[in-house]
Scaffold this active site. Structure first.
Site, PDB file in Angstrom:
ATOM      1  N   VAL A  32      -6.589  81.320  61.221  1.00 43.74           N
ATOM      2  CA  VAL A  32      -5.772  82.247  60.421  1.00 43.74           C
ATOM      3  C   VAL A  32      -4.409  81.643  60.063  1.00 43.74           C
ATOM      4  O   VAL A  32      -3.602  82.296  59.410  1.00 43.74           O
ATOM      5  CB  VAL A  32      -5.571  83.594  61.152  1.00 43.74           C
ATOM      6  CG1 VAL A  32      -6.881  84.330  61.268  1.00 43.74           C
ATOM      7  CG2 VAL A  32      -4.949  83.394  62.528  1.00 43.74           C
ATOM      8  N   LYS A  86      -2.116  79.887  62.402  1.00 51.44           N
ATOM      9  CA  LYS A  86      -1.057  79.961  63.415  1.00 51.44           C
ATOM     10  C   LYS A  86      -0.324  78.626  63.545  1.00 51.44           C
ATOM     11  O   LYS A  86       0.897  78.568  63.531  1.00 51.44           O
ATOM     12  CB  LYS A  86      -1.659  80.363  64.770  1.00 51.44           C
ATOM     13  CG  LYS A  86      -2.342  81.720  64.772  1.00 51.44           C
ATOM     14  CD  LYS A  86      -2.821  82.118  66.144  1.00 51.44           C
ATOM     15  CE  LYS A  86      -3.869  81.177  66.697  1.00 51.44           C
ATOM     16  NZ  LYS A  86      -5.117  81.150  65.912  1.00 51.44           N
ATOM     17  N   THR A  87      -1.087  77.535  63.661  1.00 46.55           N
ATOM     18  CA  THR A  87      -0.464  76.213  63.847  1.00 46.55           C
ATOM     19  C   THR A  87       0.258  75.762  62.586  1.00 46.55           C
ATOM     20  O   THR A  87       1.396  75.274  62.636  1.00 46.55           O
ATOM     21  CB  THR A  87      -1.542  75.182  64.238  1.00 46.55           C
ATOM     22  OG1 THR A  87      -2.226  75.640  65.398  1.00 46.55           O
ATOM     23  CG2 THR A  87      -0.904  73.843  64.534  1.00 46.55           C
ATOM     24  N   SER A 130     -14.619  98.836  75.319  1.00 49.53           N
ATOM     25  CA  SER A 130     -14.414  99.597  74.083  1.00 49.53           C
ATOM     26  C   SER A 130     -15.678 100.255  73.552  1.00 49.53           C
ATOM     27  O   SER A 130     -15.619 101.045  72.611  1.00 49.53           O
ATOM     28  CB  SER A 130     -13.816  98.686  72.995  1.00 49.53           C
ATOM     29  OG  SER A 130     -14.713  97.639  72.691  1.00 49.53           O
ATOM     30  N   LYS A 149     -11.368  95.283  63.953  1.00 50.18           N
ATOM     31  CA  LYS A 149     -12.466  96.253  63.956  1.00 50.18           C
ATOM     32  C   LYS A 149     -12.510  97.034  62.642  1.00 50.18           C
ATOM     33  O   LYS A 149     -13.593  97.333  62.117  1.00 50.18           O
ATOM     34  CB  LYS A 149     -12.308  97.212  65.144  1.00 50.18           C
ATOM     35  CG  LYS A 149     -12.523  96.526  66.492  1.00 50.18           C
ATOM     36  CD  LYS A 149     -12.261  97.466  67.659  1.00 50.18           C
ATOM     37  CE  LYS A 149     -12.516  96.759  68.988  1.00 50.18           C
ATOM     38  NZ  LYS A 149     -12.236  97.613  70.150  1.00 50.18           N
TER      39      LYS A 149
END
Length: 822
Positions: A390, A392-393, A711, A754
């Site tokens: 996504v 991050k780095t 969950s 979700k």
């Protein structure tokens, strides 16, 4: 006239060809019994010019010239000596000869040991060759004698001019390495001015054309002036050349001297056990004086430097000590880059490099704003967590670019040695500083953007716990005095902007997690992935595969088809690989055939490039069966929907079977749900004896994939309630939440992922804990469009929303009476 001959070199004219005792004082020696208009044998010379009064040795090679020499010697006849225009001409004609020449008198013919013939000729009087009258057996021509304009003996100016020429010639002989020093003897003994000038003209190594020009001048004064110009030039060139040679010789001598001295020093040092470390130590001492050190650090360094001076270079401790001192000198003590505090520019840079990620960008801009107002602050410790791919780095690079700071990345995946963070104690051979200190040396500044990648994958073993070592690094109250074991002095890390990245917070120790500011970097919806692909991935892959923007086009519908049918991820890493695969196939086709078969890739073309679709979209499967309920789950690659299936079979009852590769927590959730329903059977109007006559089987499909977590608690309870009542579950409904034995619905995590999974599957309504409402409020409306949320506190509310009053089509009669009859 008494004469002495010394033949030095008769093949060229680079030096004085002949030294003679004749001093030129007898002017009658130049008289000839020849008149203008007479026919004389003509001897052509190559690159040699004969002047009146000068003795010139000539090597004779041509047969015609040998015949001419022998005939002239026998008849005691003078000859005309002229120079060829080109030395390569074998049979010269009149046009191949210079017109100006000299009447020559043969003095002696010598047969040399190498079977060649050398003739010594004396120049008598200048002549002009008017024509060639005969060419056989040798050249003969009509000549015209030329008179000399000789200044009087009382002409002081001319005498001074001649003396100047003599002095310059002596200087030239002294400076030149091609002239014999004995040549100066002849110059000193010549008294006749005309002979001296002609002697110099003939014997100094001027160009042939310049000698012809000198010979053609009738006035001896003018000839001497012209000679003076040439001598000045040649003397300057000779002296410059001599000076260059002298400097080169001195340079070589100096190098040899230094080499000799160095060898002596090396030998002495080897005998004493010393080395060349003194110079290195002095350089370190000078560098230390310029360092921005505190008194404590400076004192430590000087103490260690003194210890190095006392250490023998062959000792193992020497390299350890030297490495330590060099590490201290290479560290960027007090060196800070200037932050770019232009908030608009920083926001523009962050938006350019990454699409979405609003929370992260907002936090960085807040940090910049405070830094701009306060002008000094401790940098925050940020932890970006979320699924792989996504950004991050790569976000760390964008932050460094926005701040104009140095960028350092340290991967912590698989690190299990505490020394990787804190370093080794310098007493050990091969000791090194930790990776934090080494990274700062690499960055060259004490305030870089420092990425701690994969911090959730740090592991502990018998060599220590690296995550515990990170506690000091990531604590803003402690990292002002970070202690590296190798360095053994405190180093200030408070200006470093640490950004940690993680996929799963559950594996990060609590104390370490507590020191970081957590920012969730959630997955992307399809629309966001399309924009990321269009703006970033496609241009990047086009460049990586050597293609232009105009070569291949991937429309939005094609990108959407790739995302939906060929990738299943929260990030865009797999999407980037698929785009790269399409472009590589296109590049190969162009390299093979010279053209692109398809410049615009359409969804229908994807089969040719990527093969059959790898994934089918998770879709809601309807509510036609009792006991089938849609749940929402979080995985490392994003959110997914899962189906909980419950079936009943006649039997002694009381047996619960769980399948689907479930973890312990998930199994416990199923048992909790069943026990709750047993205890509250009246809520669903169930006969309590049903549980004694029917066995229950709960299955979660895709049994090869491990599943765990609490969950799915309310999903399993609803599945059991539907199966036991044979009532339909509300259409297009999904749920997530943990259940307690009292029937309370507890909040769960991964809400955004979700929700994205629910939208992909076509879900319209979602049931979740009322405490999760705060998570929904933080999500942008774009993600919530088309969804209805039901917030509950108790499982009874779930049953009321999820279960309809309609029975399924093939409902089973679960009455106890019928079961007993059967």
């Amino acid at each position: 006239m008494k004469e002495r001959y010394l033949l030095e070199d008769v093949s060229d004219n680079n030096g004085f060809s002949l030294i003679t005792d004749y001093d030129g004082s007898d002017e009658n020696a130049f008289n000839v019994n020849i008149k203008s208009g007479e026919i004389l044998p003509v001897l052509p010379l190559r690159n040699m010019v004969l002047f009146p009064g000068v003795f010139l040795p000539i090597t004779v090679g041509r047969k015609s010239s040998l015949k001419l020499i022998h005939d002239a010697e026998k008849k005691h006849k003078d000859i005309a000596v002229v120079c060829q225009r080109s030395a390569h001409t074998e049979d010269p004609k009149l046009e191949d000869l210079h017109n100006i020449g000299t009447v020559g008198r043969i003095v002696r013919v010598l047969e040399m040991p190498d079977q060649t013939t050398t003739v010594i000729i004396q120049g008598m009087k200048r002549l002009n060759l008017k024509s060639i009258t005969d060419t056989h057996p040798y050249l003969k021509g009509e000549i015209e004698l030329l008179e000399e304009e000789i200044p009087s003996n009382n002409d002081k100016e001319f005498q001074a001019l001649v003396e100047t020429c003599k002095d310059l010639t002596m200087r030239y002989i002294k400076s030149s390495d091609t002239m014999h020093q004995d040549s100066a003897f002849a110059i000193k003994n010549i008294n006749n001015s005309m002979f001296l000038v002609n002697f110099i003209c003939s014997n100094l190594p001027f160009k042939k054309d310049e000698k012809i020009d000198l010979l053609s001048i009738n006035s001896l004064r003018e000839r001497t002036y012209r000679l003076l110009e040439i001598l000045n030039r040649e003397v300057q060139l000779a002296e410059i050349k001599a000076s260059i040679q002298m400097r080169a010789r001195e340079d070589i001598d100096q190098q040899q001297r230094e080499y000799f001295l160095q060898q002596q020093i090396k030998t002495i040092q080897d005998e004493l056990g010393g080395g060349g470390q003194e110079q290195e130590i002095e350089e370190m001492r000078q560098k230390a004086e310029k360092m921005r050190w505190s008194a404590e650090v400076r004192e430590t360094f000087m103490k260690e430097l003194a210890k190095l001076e006392r250490t023998h270079p062959q000792s193992p401790d020497y390299s350890v000590q030297l490495n330590y001192l060099q590490t201290m000198l290479n560290l960027p003590w007090g060196v800070y880059t200037t932050d770019n505090l232009n908030l608009k520019n920083a926001e523009k840079t962050l938006n350019k490099d990454h699409y979405g990620l609003e929370k992260v960008k907002e936090r960085i801009l807040e940090h910049l704003a405070v830094l701009k107002l306060k002008d000094d602050m401790k940098s925050p410790i940020i932890c970006l967590y979320g699924p792989p791919g996504v950004g991050k780095t790569s976000l760390g690079k964008s932050i460094a670019s926005a701040l104009k700071r140095k960028y350092v990345r340290m991967s912590l995946g698989g690190v299990h040695d505490e020394a990787e963070i804190r370093g080794h104690r310098k007493t050990y051979i091969g000791a090194m500083p930790g990776r934090i200190i080494k990274s700062l040396i690499k960055a060259g500044a004490s305030n870089p953007v420092f990425i701690l990648d994969e911090i959730d994958k740090v592991s502990a073993d018998r060599q220590g716990d690296p995550s515990s070592a990170l506690l000091e690094v990531l604590d803003p109250e402690q990292n002002t005095s970070f202690h590296d074991n190798f360095l053994d002095v405190d180093y200030d890390l408070s200006k470093v902007l640490f950004i940690a990245t993680a996929n799963n917070l559950n594996t990060i120790p609590g104390p370490l997690l507590d020191r970081m500011e957590l920012i969730e970097v959630s997955g992307y919806i399809t629309e966001e992935k399309i924009e990321i692909a269009r703006k970033h991935l496609v241009p990047k892959e086009l460049e990586a595969n050597g293609l232009k923007k105009t070569d291949i086009k991937l429309p939005k519908d094609t990108l959407e088809a790739i995302i939906e049918s060929y990738t299943r991820e929260s990030g865009v890493r797999e999407l980037e690989k698929k785009i790269g695969k399409i472009l590589r196939k296109s590049a190969r086709q162009y390299a093979t055939d010279g053209y692109f078969a398809k410049t615009e890739i359409k969804p229908a073309d994807l089969y040719d490039f990527l093969g059959a679709p790898e994934y089918t979209r998770d879709k809601y499967q309807g509510n036609e069966y009792a006991g089938v309920v849609t749940g929402l789950a979080w995985t490392a690659v994003g959110g997914e929907i899962l189906f909980v299936e419950t079936s009943l079979s006649r039997g002694k009852g009381g047996r619960l079977t769980l399948t689907g590769n479930l973890g312990d927590v998930m199994k416990e959730s199923a048992m909790l749900a069943l026990e709750y329903i047993k205890a509250h059977a009246s809520i669903l109007n169930l006969d309590e004896e049903i549980f004694d006559n029917w066995n229950i089987h709960i299955h979660v499909p895709e049994g090869a994939i491990p599943k765990d977590g609490p969950s799915a608690g309310i999903t399993m309870a609803t599945s059991l309630a539907s199966a036991l009542t044979q009532r339909k579950v509300k259409a297009n409904l999904a749920m997530t939440g943990e259940i307690t034995l009292r029937g309370k619905v507890l909040p769960v995590g991964g809400i955004k992922e979700k929700i994205l999974a629910a939208k992909r599957a076509g879900i319209k309504e979602i049931i979740m804990s009322a405490e999760n409402k705060k998570n929904i409020d933080e999500i942008q409306d774009l993600y919530l469009k088309g969804l209805t949320f039901h917030y509950v506190n108790d499982i009874k509310e779930v049953f009321a929303i999820a279960l309809t009053n309609e029975k399924v089509a093939d409902a089973i009669d679960l009455s106890v009476k019928k079961a007993s009859q059967e």
